[in-house]
Design a protein around this motif. Structure first.
Motif, mmCIF file in Angstrom:
data_model
loop_
_atom_site.group_PDB
_atom_site.id
_atom_site.type_symbol
_atom_site.label_atom_id
_atom_site.label_comp_id
_atom_site.label_asym_id
_atom_site.label_seq_id
_atom_site.Cartn_x
_atom_site.Cartn_y
_atom_site.Cartn_z
ATOM 1 N N PRO A 52 0.809 -1.222 0.000
ATOM 2 C CA PRO A 52 0.000 0.000 0.000
ATOM 3 C C PRO A 52 0.848 1.280 0.000
ATOM 4 O O PRO A 52 0.452 2.287 -0.581
ATOM 5 C CB PRO A 52 -0.815 -0.103 1.292
ATOM 6 C CG PRO A 52 -0.882 -1.561 1.570
ATOM 7 C CD PRO A 52 0.425 -2.125 1.091
ATOM 8 N N VAL A 53 2.010 1.249 0.622
ATOM 9 C CA VAL A 53 2.897 2.418 0.625
ATOM 10 C C VAL A 53 3.377 2.682 -0.795
ATOM 11 O O VAL A 53 3.392 3.831 -1.255
ATOM 12 C CB VAL A 53 4.093 2.202 1.583
ATOM 13 C CG1 VAL A 53 5.078 3.349 1.489
ATOM 14 C CG2 VAL A 53 3.601 2.019 3.008
ATOM 15 N N PHE A 58 3.508 5.871 -5.818
ATOM 16 C CA PHE A 58 3.547 5.858 -7.283
ATOM 17 C C PHE A 58 2.171 6.019 -7.924
ATOM 18 O O PHE A 58 1.874 5.402 -8.918
ATOM 19 C CB PHE A 58 4.198 4.564 -7.767
ATOM 20 C CG PHE A 58 5.621 4.423 -7.329
ATOM 21 C CD1 PHE A 58 6.600 5.247 -7.834
ATOM 22 C CD2 PHE A 58 5.978 3.465 -6.387
ATOM 23 C CE1 PHE A 58 7.915 5.130 -7.426
ATOM 24 C CE2 PHE A 58 7.281 3.335 -5.967
ATOM 25 C CZ PHE A 58 8.265 4.172 -6.487
ATOM 26 N N LYS A 59 1.354 6.876 -7.363
ATOM 27 C CA LYS A 59 0.017 7.122 -7.920
ATOM 28 C C LYS A 59 0.093 7.721 -9.288
ATOM 29 O O LYS A 59 0.777 8.569 -9.644
ATOM 30 C CB LYS A 59 -0.792 8.035 -7.016
ATOM 31 C CG LYS A 59 -1.529 7.304 -5.959
ATOM 32 C CD LYS A 59 -2.436 8.285 -5.248
ATOM 33 C CE LYS A 59 -3.259 7.576 -4.222
ATOM 34 N NZ LYS A 59 -4.104 8.489 -3.482
#
Length: 59
Positions: A52-53, A58-59
């Motif tokens: 999740p991090v 890296f969205k």
């Protein structure tokens, strides 16, 4: 618990079949095999924690 019992039974059946056919055991040496399984499990758990991090970064 059901998964553990099924895995054990499956392993026993495979071991019996391999022994009956006089084939080598389908597993790495004991300590190396256990270390590999632990490594796979830990890698999976780390990725569940870190994944999740990474997706957030890296969205």
């Amino acid at each position: 618990m059901k998964e553990i019992i099924l895995a054990l039974v499956t392993g026993l059946v495979v071991g019996i079949v391999f022994a009956a056919l006089k084939l080598p055991i389908p597993a790495p040496p004991a300590l190396a095999g256990v270390a590999g399984i632990v490594g796979i499990y830990l890698g999976f758990k780390v990725m569940m924690w870190v994944g999740p991090v990474f997706t957030e970064i890296f969205k």
